[in-house]
Scaffold this active site. Structure first.
Site: not given
Ligand code: GAR
Length: 215
Positions: A20, A22, A102, A116, A118, A159, A187, A189
């Site tokens: 989590g 993000n 989903l 989303n 990615h 995606d 940098q 996300e």
């Molecule tokens: C993040 O890097 C996100 O971009 C990726 O999972 C991670 C979750 O981290 N998502 C994907 O790969 C979706 N295809 P977080 O739980 O620390 O935010």
């Protein structure tokens, strides 16, 4: 139009599966006023032990776990996810490291209102099987010098929805998948996801023309 109209707050539901970070970036940006007129109304996790749930609780946000193992069939699980969303009644659904595909039912219901994050520059290193650390392992294997992150609208594909924002990040000599993942998060996300939500709240980003039938 999807935005916080006339002083109304944009209601956001965030769907998560793991750490989590993000989600935390969004929580912090709302708190610090970098995301305007927005309220996170619910965090939904498909993992009961996701650290993201703790982050939500610490921030005073209602958090729900809806796990596949609680339900007899994929259909029942999908229905429970949809019900959790409907209960929260969001204007916008944010997939922040949500590693479940989903159901068409959810996409139909929230068409053009699901985004989303990615961890690559789509169309590189995306699609089925490309998630989390695996994306960075493949980028390093291929020897790319630049990677990054993408925020996109979600459609029925994996995606494949319209791209909203991207940010490039350099690959450095000696990078491991973990080091590269961290750099892409820091940098790219944690910047472009909150920025996208703010731009949606301000009405600067219109709903994507996410094809696939009725809206
Ligand atoms: C993040 O890097 C996100 O971009 C990726 O999972 C991670 C979750 O981290 N998502 C994907 O790969 C979706 N295809 P977080 O739980 O620390 O935010």
């Amino acid at each position: 139009m999807l935005s916080a109209e006339d002083g109304k707050e944009l209601k956001v539901a965030v769907m998560v599966s793991g750490g989590g970070t993000n989600l935390q970036a969004i929580i912090d940006a709302v708190k610090e006023g970098r995301i305007h007129d927005t309220k996170i109304v619910r965090v939904i996790s498909n993992k009961a032990d996701a650290y993201a749930l703790k982050r939500a609780e610490d921030a005073g946000i209602e958090a729900t776990a809806v796990t596949r193992s609680e339900y007899g069939s994929k259909e029942a699980f999908d229905k429970a996810l949809l019900e959790a969303l409907e209960e929260a009644g969001p204007d916008l659904v944010v997939l922040a490291g949500f590693l479940v595909v989903l159901s068409p039912g959810i996409i139909r219901k929230y068409r053009g209102r699901i985004i989303n994050i990615h961890p690559s520059l789509i169309p590189s290193f995306c699609g089925e099987g490309y998630y989390g650390l695996r994306v960075h392992e493949e980028a390093l294997k291929r020897g790319v010098r630049v990677t990054g992150a993408t925020v996109h609208f979600v459609d029925e594909g994996c995606d494949t929805g319209p791209i909203i924002m991207q940010k490039a990040v350099e690959v450095m000599p000696g990078d491991t998948p973990e080091i590269l993942q961290r750099r892409v998060m820091e940098q790219a996300e944690w910047k472009i996801l909150p920025e996208t939500i703010d731009r949606i709240a301000r009405g600067e980003i219109a709903i994507g023309d996410v094809s696939g039938g009725e809206s």
